[in-house]
Design an enzyme around this catalytic site. Structure first.
Site, PDB file in Angstrom:
ATOM      1  N   TYR A 198      89.323  13.592 -52.465  1.00 14.79           N
ATOM      2  CA  TYR A 198      90.542  13.919 -51.731  1.00 14.79           C
ATOM      3  C   TYR A 198      91.535  14.491 -52.735  1.00 14.79           C
ATOM      4  CZ  TYR A 198      89.497  11.728 -47.224  1.00 14.79           C
ATOM      5  OH  TYR A 198      88.973  11.424 -45.994  1.00 14.79           O
ATOM      6  N   HIS A 379      89.016  12.450 -34.332  1.00 11.19           N
ATOM      7  CA  HIS A 379      88.398  12.451 -35.671  1.00 11.19           C
ATOM      8  C   HIS A 379      87.673  11.137 -35.954  1.00 11.19           C
ATOM      9  CE1 HIS A 379      87.784  13.567 -39.835  1.00 11.19           C
ATOM     10  NE2 HIS A 379      88.316  12.421 -40.233  1.00 11.19           N
TER      11      HIS A 379
END
Length: 606
Positions: A198, A379
């Site tokens: 990330y 999601h």
């Protein structure tokens, strides 16, 4: 539901086709053009125009598997008579005609360039061999050819929301007369040799002297990294925030790189560009608007490839031509850290996240107006199989906000609501995610990695307020005690889940305990203020399915005669033995082509 498209031969002069409001090119070279519409009787009309003089068929398939596919095949015999038949695929070598013919042919035409088939059917028929046309329609496979050639487009993504009518047609929205673009991107970031990364950085928004609206955004993916980028999120930062510089791990040692939690826009695998409705857009340029954003990009480098450089991000389009409302995004679902878990070996396991909006006024600093939800984004990660969100008021369920019961990890898109939905202060929003972990031997925890899990629903609404997220998670100690595990705090409870010997009984016990446990509801604002409260999970009542329809119910006597003539023409077009033999040979050739396509397609999917 996976959409299949193949293609045999069609000819005939017919009246002009009806006006169909929606359209899209299909396939990488725009060889297939699909038009469609839906009327108040839930009758879908389709028109396929194909750049070929070959054969054509069209259909739907559950989960991308060939067995169980629902297809319609049409074409023209050499003597000019038309054939058109509603069929289903029994297995990879067996194609059978349905006893109930629920597709109605309107016309078949062919010229030197194009083959066109116009037909219709109900969203839901009464034939068990027909698949319902729902929001679960996910992928489109196209193939077409002549008597001796077949072309394939393997695994083409197709919008799940494309086939169902929404409160607006996004394709009707045009760019304003004056607009500008601005890229929010990483600058030659060296992607580490790690399975999951990330990467976060902070970027200023465009400096404008007066209020502007961001009316559209789109992903900008470095071409050779298209399989590397899992998702991109843009978060608005509070103007009082002290932000770090550079690029670092979003959720690593430096907590400052996790600052800013108000989602502005987002993209995930399978998504495309998105344009806000004409009445609303994202505001920039006023004292209340953010000046900086946090750009978050999730990389999935499963092959551990070295030397990857990436400059992906989001391109925004903004204009001084203002809309009536300012847009915002509310993030709901399960608070990912620290207690979300899914047992291994589960055929189906449901998790829940609660949002109670009763504290929104206090957290917002002023009364929150009603939220008008116009779009959503769902999601989960790889084990997600379904997501739904329900709305409650005064303890009673009002309905399902949004759902996808055949969730596809590779097709995550922003979808329009069928109609604008109103959320009043005090309403509850419950998100339910269904997971399958038959291929996993260890417990799956909530987390950032693709092999971890998430359960999120992003609601796009107007007018905006200061609430950035409202998510829930269960009391893990209650779950541990129900499973007869010793635990005195959250971490011990999580460790207890990891040490269990899971079987079908403990899986169901854990699912039931997680639903019965108190929910901790965490509400956060754009300025990073957070408040927790308690709530309970209510049952989700599934609405009754719409009534099924037979195509004959909507046909007049003349329509029935025409349909019968079309079907019988293939057999009785001529009494000569030569024509009959030619027809039989053509049907055999068509069947062989279809079977060849089915077998080849199944091999390509593996």
């Amino acid at each position: 539901m996976l959409l299949l498209l193949f293609i045999p031969c069609l000819c005939s002069g017919q009246p002009a086709p009806p006006l169909l409001r929606f359209s899209s090119f299909l396939g990488p070279s725009n060889m297939v053009y699909l038009r469609w519409d839906l009327d108040e009787q839930e009758m879908m009309t389709f028109e396929l125009q194909v750049h070929t003089t070959g054969w054509v068929a069209f259909g739907f398939s559950p989960h991308g598997e060939l067995p169980g596919s629902d297809i319609v095949i049409g074409g023209i015999f050499p003597n000019g008579s038309i054939y058109f038949s509603d069929c289903h695929v029994v297995d990879e070598a067996t194609l059978e005609e349905d006893e109930s013919q629920d597709y109605q042919l309107l016309s078949l035409t062919e010229d030197e360039t194009f083959t066109t088939m116009l037909f219709k059917r109900h969203l839901r028929t009464c034939d068990l061999n027909d698949l319902d046309i729902t929001v679960d329609t996910a992928r489109l496979i196209t193939a077409f050819g002549t008597d001796d050639t077949v072309q394939f487009f393997k695994g083409q993504r197709f919008s799940k929301s494309l086939f169902l009518m929404r409160y607006r047609d996004a394709s009707d929205s045009a760019d304003p007369k004056i607009f500008f673009t601005y890229d929010l991107r990483l600058d030659n970031f060296a992607v580490p040799v790690e399975e999951t990364k990330y990467a976060c950085t902070f970027i200023p928004l465009p400096m404008v002297k007066q209020k502007h609206h961001i009316y559209k955004f789109e992903p900008v993916i470095t071409p050779h990294n298209i399989t590397l980028v899992h998702h991109i999120l843009v978060y608005a930062c509070g103007n009082a925030s002290v932000l770090p510089s550079g690029i670092d791990d979003c959720y690593g040692a430096d907590p400052d790189f996790a600052l800013c939690s108000q989602v502005l826009v987002g993209w995930a695998l399978g998504g495309e560009s998105y344009q806000f409705p004409d009445e609303a857009a994202l505001s920039i340029g006023t004292p209340l608007d953010p000046q900086y954003i946090r750009l978050e990009i999730h990389y999935s480098n499963f092959d551990l490839l070295p030397g990857l450089i990436d400059s992906s991000g989001i391109r925004i389009y903004y204009t001084p031509e203002l809309r009536k409302y300012d847009v915002a995004v509310l993030q709901t679902g399960i608070f990912t850290f620290p207690v979300h878990f899914i047992p291994p070996g589960a055929e189906s396991y449901r998790s829940y996240g609660l949002c109670n909006t009763s504290q929104f006024d206090e957290m917002n600093g002023m009364p929150v107006p009603e939220l008008h939800v116009f779009a959503y984004l769902l999601h989960t990660h790889l084990s997600g199989r379904g997501v739904k969100a329900a709305q409650y008021r005064n303890g009673e369920q009002l309905g399902i906000i949004c759902e996808d019961n055949k969730y596809d990890f590779t097709l995550q898109e922003i979808r329009e609501m069928k109609e604008i939905l109103t959320i009043k202060p005090g309403d509850e929003i419950l998100v339910e995610c269904t997971f399958q972990t038959l291929d996993r031997s260890g417990i799956t925890f909530g987390g950032p990695s693709t092999m971890n899990e998430m359960c999120l629903t992003f609601l796009f609404y107007y007018p905006r307020n200061n609430i950035s997220s409202c998510m829930g998670y269960p009391d893990i100690l209650y779950i541990a005690h129900v499973l007869k595990q010793e635990a005195s705090d959250t971490m011990e409870g999580i460790m207890a889940m990891d040490l269990l010997n899971w079987d079908n009984e403990t899986i169901k016990t854990a699912e039931k305990a997680a639903k019965e446990a108190d929910q901790v509801v965490a509400i956060k604002t754009i300025n990073e203020l957070q408040k927790n409260e308690r709530g309970l999970i209510r049952d989700i009542i599934i609405p009754e399915r719409a009534a099924c329809h037979n195509i004959s119910e909507n046909l007049s006597l003349s329509d029935l005669r025409a349909a019968t003539n079309l079907r019988l023409a293939a057999v009785h077009g001529s009494e000569s033995s030569t024509t009959k033999e030619m027809s039989s040979l053509f049907l055999l050739s068509l069947t062989q082509l279809v079977f060849a396509w089915l077998i080849l397609s199944s091999e390509l999917w593996m």
